[in-house]
Design an enzyme around this catalytic site. Structure first.
Site, PDB file in Angstrom:
ATOM      1  N   GLU A 251       1.033  -1.036  -0.018  1.00 25.19           N
ATOM      2  CA  GLU A 251       0.004  -0.230   0.052  1.00 25.19           C
ATOM      3  C   GLU A 251       0.879   1.259  -0.120  1.00 25.19           C
ATOM      4  O   GLU A 251       1.562   1.680   0.784  1.00 25.19           O
ATOM      5  CB  GLU A 251      -0.793  -0.076   1.352  1.00 25.19           C
ATOM      6  CG  GLU A 251      -1.900  -1.238   1.475  1.00 25.19           C
ATOM      7  CD  GLU A 251      -3.021  -1.129   0.403  1.00 25.19           C
ATOM      8  OE1 GLU A 251      -3.272   0.131   0.093  1.00 25.19           O
ATOM      9  OE2 GLU A 251      -3.684  -2.058  -0.077  1.00 25.19           O
ATOM     10  N   CYS A 285      -1.483   9.578   2.596  1.00 26.75           N
ATOM     11  CA  CYS A 285      -1.508   9.038   1.163  1.00 26.75           C
ATOM     12  C   CYS A 285      -2.523   9.392   0.203  1.00 26.75           C
ATOM     13  O   CYS A 285      -2.284   9.671  -1.016  1.00 26.75           O
ATOM     14  CB  CYS A 285      -1.137   7.179   1.159  1.00 26.75           C
ATOM     15  SG  CYS A 285      -2.747   6.689   2.002  1.00 26.75           S
TER      16      CYS A 285
HETATM   17  P1  NAD Z   1       8.611   4.792   4.453  1.00 23.61           P
HETATM   18  O1  NAD Z   1       8.460   4.122   3.328  1.00 23.61           O
HETATM   19  O2  NAD Z   1       9.733   5.556   4.635  1.00 23.61           O
HETATM   20  O3  NAD Z   1       8.382   3.949   5.780  1.00 23.61           O
HETATM   21  C1  NAD Z   1       7.344   3.058   5.930  1.00 23.61           C
HETATM   22  C2  NAD Z   1       7.975   1.959   6.868  1.00 23.61           C
HETATM   23  O4  NAD Z   1       9.078   1.049   5.994  1.00 23.61           O
HETATM   24  C3  NAD Z   1       8.496   2.289   8.175  1.00 23.61           C
HETATM   25  O5  NAD Z   1       8.286   1.577   9.192  1.00 23.61           O
HETATM   26  C4  NAD Z   1      10.217   2.548   7.949  1.00 23.61           C
HETATM   27  O6  NAD Z   1      10.816   2.137   9.018  1.00 23.61           O
HETATM   28  C5  NAD Z   1      10.136   1.131   7.148  1.00 23.61           C
HETATM   29  N1  NAD Z   1      11.319   1.080   6.264  1.00 23.61           N
HETATM   30  C6  NAD Z   1      12.105   2.129   5.729  1.00 23.61           C
HETATM   31  N2  NAD Z   1      13.034   1.417   4.941  1.00 23.61           N
HETATM   32  C7  NAD Z   1      12.942   0.155   4.990  1.00 23.61           C
HETATM   33  C8  NAD Z   1      13.643  -1.160   4.537  1.00 23.61           C
HETATM   34  N3  NAD Z   1      14.661  -0.933   3.856  1.00 23.61           N
HETATM   35  N4  NAD Z   1      13.199  -2.254   4.761  1.00 23.61           N
HETATM   36  C9  NAD Z   1      12.317  -2.576   5.430  1.00 23.61           C
HETATM   37  N5  NAD Z   1      11.311  -1.580   5.999  1.00 23.61           N
HETATM   38  C10 NAD Z   1      11.737  -0.150   5.894  1.00 23.61           C
HETATM   39  O7  NAD Z   1       7.247   5.625   4.441  1.00 23.61           O
HETATM   40  P2  NAD Z   1       6.888   7.022   5.436  1.00 23.61           P
HETATM   41  O8  NAD Z   1       7.704   8.328   5.206  1.00 23.61           O
HETATM   42  O9  NAD Z   1       7.085   6.432   6.939  1.00 23.61           O
HETATM   43  O10 NAD Z   1       5.319   6.953   4.978  1.00 23.61           O
HETATM   44  C11 NAD Z   1       4.927   7.958   4.130  1.00 23.61           C
HETATM   45  C12 NAD Z   1       4.548   7.211   2.958  1.00 23.61           C
HETATM   46  O11 NAD Z   1       3.710   6.145   2.997  1.00 23.61           O
HETATM   47  C13 NAD Z   1       3.988   8.194   1.691  1.00 23.61           C
HETATM   48  O12 NAD Z   1       4.509   7.719   0.430  1.00 23.61           O
HETATM   49  C14 NAD Z   1       2.717   7.594   1.831  1.00 23.61           C
HETATM   50  O13 NAD Z   1       1.890   7.862   0.725  1.00 23.61           O
HETATM   51  C15 NAD Z   1       2.762   5.968   2.464  1.00 23.61           C
HETATM   52  N6  NAD Z   1       1.531   5.693   2.756  1.00 23.61           N
HETATM   53  C16 NAD Z   1       0.589   4.946   2.067  1.00 23.61           C
HETATM   54  C17 NAD Z   1      -0.746   4.606   2.763  1.00 23.61           C
HETATM   55  C18 NAD Z   1      -1.504   3.578   1.769  1.00 23.61           C
HETATM   56  O14 NAD Z   1      -2.808   3.065   2.397  1.00 23.61           O
HETATM   57  N7  NAD Z   1      -1.432   3.458   0.456  1.00 23.61           N
HETATM   58  C19 NAD Z   1      -0.998   4.772   3.725  1.00 23.61           C
HETATM   59  C20 NAD Z   1      -0.169   5.620   4.411  1.00 23.61           C
HETATM   60  C21 NAD Z   1       1.161   6.101   4.012  1.00 23.61           C
END
Ligand code: NAD
Length: 482
Positions: A251, A285
């Protein structure tokens, strides 16, 4: 150290092990440090994976749908009882305005109750291919699931993956975002309060780098990954999962357009767009990030939105009357202020956002911004900006509205404003987005699937289809002797 301090949770125990040190959690409304929490590690992640694996293999959890249903109902009751304190914690930790934080917690316990019902409704099928030849199709729990979530909705994004996983009979390891360990631990404490959940069914390990996330996306004992976050991280997860061919649900990001026709109720459209673009200060998002307006009502809509954005009440997430809270942290505040400067140079600013007045100087604020732009290929239109910044674009025909709306790599959500039902229905079919709202924005329901087209993701959460990620279909074939 208690769970409220954001410990790891493994096999029913709260662990304060901090092999990678302690990390400060800041309140983005005023920059104060509200707690220090232990950072996780590779070995803690492996310990959690084995706890979930052993629990899946050795407990009766996967075979007792009534137990799972009752446990989810009890969890929902505990979450509801603690709703006010969890909402308060969320407002302090990620800057979500208190009213929105309360709404989020309510959505969390609503979601758990929905999947408590679904848990008792997972049926297989039978097929008789010839005399005495019987096929039994069973739906079985897929195994061990890692749930990796971002910080912006630490209750609902967690529950919307964990509840269907538990309903299906899986066991889970959660990796919260580094910016929201306290709210995450408070939700884990609600699971901990449910005595009927066997130890190891649900676990959680904090993360302040990529050690834990790497284990949770590559360990051979993980069967399913339910990831919510950015497209950039989604790609890494998919690559990590490829080695052991895991089932992956993604997502990811969005760039939601709001499309306003000349047949719209402009007052209502403007109010919805304001609310839809400023939820969690644009850090959602599905937030409106592009406003496409028909030529005939363009100037009027521009004036309405300008007034609404200029008068939005920005302030401390917990202060009464605040409509727009802070940005999650200083680096993101600085990133957004740089984008606003660029929009001033490369597009035309209608409302220029700032870091707010002197009274907001301790926190990480950015006030609403709107810029006009014609070039749909410009990266200000193409990229997810993740803040209170919207582009204002024109269109002359329905075809042009469709073509411009579909012109980014994202396909998560869109909204259309018109009183013409034929236009609504045509747009609903032609827009390539997982959700299309008509005359409103950001209505997310536990019962109804959500997910993305194109780079916004793979799979669906919420609703009955969310169960698909956590179930395997097995064919058992039998030939009757004699
Ligand atoms: P992010 O991708 O930086 O982090 C999300 C999660 O992934 C965190 O727990 C982070 O620690 C983890 N992570 C980071 N690098 C990783 C790796 N290499 N391996 C495994 N896990 C890792 O996102 P963010 O900045 O925390 O959140 C914002 C983003 O999330 C935006 O792009 C937003 O659109 C998206 N989002 C999508 C939805 C949806 O339903 N589609 C909902 C909420 C947020």
């Amino acid at each position: 150290m208690g769970e409220s301090q954001g410990c790891h949770y493994i096999s029913g125990d709260w662990l304060s092990d901090a092999p990678n040190g302690m990390v400060a959690v800041e309140n983005p409304s005023d920059g104060s440090v509200i707690a220090e929490v232990p950072a996780g590690s590779k070995s803690l992640a492996e310990q959690a994976v084995m706890a979930a694996h052993d629990s899946f293999e050795c407990s009766s959890w996967a075979h007792e749908p009534r137990l799972r249903s009752a446990a989810l109902l009890e969890f929902a009751d505990v979450l509801e009882e603690r709703a006010d304190s969890i909402a308060e914690m969320m407002a302090q930790e990620n800057g979500k305005v208190l009213g929105q934080a309360r709404h989020e917690v309510a959505a969390g316990y609503g979601e758990a109750r929905y999947y408590a019902g679904v848990a008792r409704n997972v049926f297989g099928r039978t097929f008789e291919s010839g005399v005495g030849k019987l096929s039994l199709m069973t739906r079985e729990a897929a195994g061990v699931v890692s749930v990796i979530v971002p910080w912006n909705a630490p209750v609902t994004l967690l529950v919307r993956s964990v509840a269907p996983a538990l309903a299906a009979g899986c066991t889970v390891i959660v990796k919260p975002a580094p910016q929201a360990p306290l709210t995450n631990a408070a939700v884990m404490a609600c699971f901990d309060a449910v005595e009927s959940i066997p130890k190891g069914v649900i676990n959680s390990v904090n993360e302040y780098g990529i050690e834990v996330g790497t284990i949770l996306s590559s360990h051979p004992k993980i069967d399913v990954i339910s990831f919510t976050g950015s497209v950039r991280t989604g790609r890494v997860i998919l690559a990590n999962a490829a080695h052991t061919i895991k089932h992956v649900s993604l997502e990811l990001g969005g760039k939601a357009p709001a499309i306003v026709f000349d047949s719209a109720d402009l007052e209502k459209a403007a109010a919805e767009i304001k609310r839809g673009s400023l939820a969690l200060n644009g850090q959602m998002c599905t937030c409106v990030s592009r406003v496409l307006v028909h030529d005939g009502v363009y100037e009027e809509m521009k004036a309405r939105l300008r007034n609404l954005y200029e008068s939005a009440r920005v302030g401390d997430a917990r202060a009464p009357g605040t409509e727009v809270g802070p940005i999650i942290d200083k680096p993101n505040q600085e990133r957004l202020l740089r984008i606003i400067d660029r929009a001033g140079e490369e597009a035309k600013l209608v409302v220029r956002g700032t870091a707010g007045g002197n009274d907001l100087s301790q926190g990480f604020f950015v006030t609403p911004t709107m810029f006009e732009i014609e070039e749909v290929t410009h990266d200000l239109v193409q990229d997810e900006l993740f803040g209170p910044i919207v582009s204002l674009e024109r269109f002359a025909t329905e075809e042009e509205a469709v073509q411009k709306s579909n012109a980014t790599k994202f396909g998560l959500a869109a909204s259309v404003y018109t009183n013409d039902l034929n236009v609504s229905m045509r747009m609903g079919r032609k827009l390539k987005f997982g959700t299309v709202w008509l005359n409103c924005h950001n209505r997310l329901l536990a019962e109804v699937e959500t997910g993305g087209y194109r780079e916004s993701g793979i799979g669906r959460l919420h609703g009955i289809e969310a169960m698909n990620d956590f179930l395997e279909t097995k064919h058992i074939y039998y030939e009757v002797n004699g």
